[in-house]
Design a protein around this motif. Structure first.
Motif, PDB file in Angstrom:
ATOM      1  N   THR A  86       0.663  -1.174   0.023  1.00  0.00           N
ATOM      2  CA  THR A  86       0.053  -0.075  -0.069  1.00  0.00           C
ATOM      3  C   THR A  86       0.995   1.316   0.016  1.00  0.00           C
ATOM      4  OG1 THR A  86      -1.433  -1.093   1.485  1.00  0.00           O
ATOM      5  CG2 THR A  86      -2.071   1.267   1.360  1.00  0.00           C
ATOM      6  N   GLY A  87       2.014   1.196   0.278  1.00  0.00           N
ATOM      7  CA  GLY A  87       2.883   2.356   0.811  1.00  0.00           C
ATOM      8  C   GLY A  87       2.647   3.166   2.013  1.00  0.00           C
ATOM      9  N   PRO A  88       3.109   4.167   2.196  1.00  0.00           N
ATOM     10  CA  PRO A  88       3.079   4.789   3.661  1.00  0.00           C
ATOM     11  C   PRO A  88       1.628   5.148   3.922  1.00  0.00           C
ATOM     12  CG  PRO A  88       4.458   6.252   1.910  1.00  0.00           C
ATOM     13  CD  PRO A  88       4.013   4.979   1.312  1.00  0.00           C
ATOM     14  N   LEU A  89       1.273   5.350   4.919  1.00  0.00           N
ATOM     15  CA  LEU A  89       0.026   5.888   5.656  1.00  0.00           C
ATOM     16  C   LEU A  89       0.314   6.728   6.662  1.00  0.00           C
ATOM     17  CD1 LEU A  89      -2.489   2.610   5.465  1.00  0.00           C
ATOM     18  CD2 LEU A  89      -2.346   4.491   3.702  1.00  0.00           C
ATOM     19  N   MET A  90      -0.671   7.375   6.886  1.00  0.00           N
ATOM     20  CA  MET A  90      -0.462   8.269   8.379  1.00  0.00           C
ATOM     21  C   MET A  90      -1.891   9.033   8.648  1.00  0.00           C
ATOM     22  SD  MET A  90       1.954  11.541   7.430  1.00  0.00           S
ATOM     23  CE  MET A  90       3.056  10.562   6.253  1.00  0.00           C
ATOM     24  N   ASP A  91      -1.921   9.404   9.712  1.00  0.00           N
ATOM     25  CA  ASP A  91      -3.298  10.192  10.074  1.00  0.00           C
ATOM     26  C   ASP A  91      -3.480  11.517   9.234  1.00  0.00           C
ATOM     27  OD1 ASP A  91      -3.772   8.068  11.397  1.00  0.00           O
ATOM     28  OD2 ASP A  91      -3.448   9.126  13.566  1.00  0.00           O
ATOM     29  N   PRO A  92      -4.431  11.729   8.253  1.00  0.00           N
ATOM     30  CA  PRO A  92      -4.637  12.786   7.374  1.00  0.00           C
ATOM     31  C   PRO A  92      -4.686  14.170   8.522  1.00  0.00           C
ATOM     32  CG  PRO A  92      -6.098  11.275   6.899  1.00  0.00           C
ATOM     33  CD  PRO A  92      -5.706  11.066   8.046  1.00  0.00           C
TER      34      PRO A  92
ATOM     35  N   ALA B 262      -2.770  14.243   2.868  1.00  0.00           N
ATOM     36  CA  ALA B 262      -3.695  13.002   2.291  1.00  0.00           C
ATOM     37  C   ALA B 262      -3.655  11.867   3.233  1.00  0.00           C
ATOM     38  CB  ALA B 262      -3.020  12.942   1.000  1.00  0.00           C
ATOM     39  N   GLY B 263      -2.664  11.887   3.947  1.00  0.00           N
ATOM     40  CA  GLY B 263      -2.398  10.676   4.778  1.00  0.00           C
ATOM     41  C   GLY B 263      -1.918   9.494   3.987  1.00  0.00           C
TER      42      GLY B 263
END
Ligand code: CP3
Length: 346
Positions: free
Chosen positions: A95-101, A155-156
């Motif tokens: 998925t690649g990187p995620l974080m809280d928008p 974008a998160g």
């Protein structure tokens, strides 16, 4: 022992023409290398790899041992800055990187006071690298440019056109500028800490600069990077800075003078005439199409020769025009190095 200023990449960054040019590749430590995949499998997650000096030093050195590149780049990620700001950064396989928008309201309460403590292991990695690297190898530190890091924070996640961040900048202009200002300030501090730990030079990655219109490019890409360069120059004079604004097109022409960077990174879409004009003012880095590291063969040889013909007569750090991809064949890296380093003989 080679002194820092005598390292080939450092000589080029100071404006000298070195032929054959020194070589390193963006993302040279990564999944195309079996030894990287092996070390990666021993880390709990990608961020653990970045924050564990034993592992981060090991993966940084892997491509140096295998290929003898002229520069090593600290193994880390541009997203350790949002991680230090407590944005719940995670890297999800496939998925690649995620974080809280982040919301406009939350920007005012971002707290960077724990940043250096959070990133202490990264500085430790830099210190160990400088003592373990061959003395002729330049050690590069890096960070993301405020605009590129902000696109992920808003974008998160990674997005194809950075629409969430562009829209946010339209709808919340003050909060957005506040975010860029904060990122510029702490990213400059972060690079200074890498320099103090032993980085010879630093690169600022503005990987998503290419989606910005002229006015936004000036406010979001140039302004914050210019402030970072001013801070670093004032605090640590003489340390070279490479600016890589991918996809900036015609706006790259004034990037050196408007930001103050020493070396302009070129992606593979920059036309040769433009690349030569930019090189008249100082060092450039690039700009082979990274897909040639998958294709190999005569296409790779031709690509290498074209870069050397276009830019080899001036100050050039030979590199790709963006990061090497997981599909690349390590044999093609050897082929590239032999072609560049053999160029003096042809
Ligand atoms: O160049 C190097 O060898 C040093 C290490 C480095 C990484 N990321 C390691 C990494 C550097 C300089 C970066 C910079 C980076 N990270 C950028 C700017 C440069 C560019 O490529 O545009 C950006 C936009 C990121 C954000 C990021 N990190 C993304 C979008 C991803 C996932 C996409 C992908 O390639 O998987 C990452 C993860 C990442 N960073 C990996 C590596 C080796 C792969 C993760 C893994 O091993 O599972």
């Amino acid at each position: 022992m080679t002194k820092a200023s005598e390292r080939k990449v450092m000589r080029v960054l100071a404006g000298e023409t070195v032929f054959p040019p020194p070589v390193w590749l963006m993302r040279q430590a990564g999944r195309y290398l079996p030894e990287y995949r092996e070390t990666r499998s021993r880390a709990k997650g990608f961020l653990d790899l970045c924050y564990t000096p034993d592992l981060a030093v090991e993966v940084t050195l892997q491509p140096i041992r295998r290929f003898g590149f002229d520069a090593a780049i600290l193994f880390s990620d541009i997203l350790v800055i949002p991680d230090a700001l407590d944005r719940n950064v995670r890297f999800v396989e496939g998925t690649g990187p995620l974080m809280d928008p982040i919301s406009a309201d939350a920007i005012a309460s971002l707290d960077a006071s724990g940043m250096h403590a959070h990133l202490a292991s990264v500085y430790e990695t830099v210190r160990r690298l400088r003592s373990e690297l061959p003395s002729e190898t330049t050690l590069l530190g890096f960070c993301g440019a405020p605009w590129t890091v902000a696109t992920y924070m808003i974008a998160g996640r990674g997005t194809p056109d950075q629409a969430p961040a562009r829209l946010f900048a339209m709808q919340h202009p003050e909060a957005f500028m506040k975010l860029l200002d904060l990122l510029a300030e702490i990213s400059a501090d972060y690079l200074i800490a890498q320099i103090d730990a032993g980085a010879d030079a630093v690169q600022i990655f503005d990987s998503w600069a290419g989606v910005l219109g002229e006015r936004d490019f000036s406010r979001f890409a140039i302004g914050p990077v210019k402030r970072m360069v001013e801070t670093i120059r004032k605090e640590r004079p003489g340390v070279p800075i490479i600016g890589f604004a991918k996809g900036a097109g015609a706006m790259l022409n004034s990037y050196r003078s408007s930001t103050g960077v020493d070396c302009v990174g070129l992606d593979w879409t920059v036309p040769s005439a433009q690349a030569r004009e930019i090189q008249k003012e100082g060092a450039v880095q690039g700009n082979l199409d990274p897909l040639l590291m998958v294709a190999g063969g005569a296409a790779l040889d031709q690509g290498v020769d074209e870069v050397l013909e276009t830019l080899g007569h001036g100050p050039l750090v030979f590199n790709l025009g963006h990061g090497i991809t997981p599909q690349a064949d390590p044999e093609n890296v050897t082929r590239l190095l032999n072609r560049v380093r053999g160029a003096g003989q042809r």
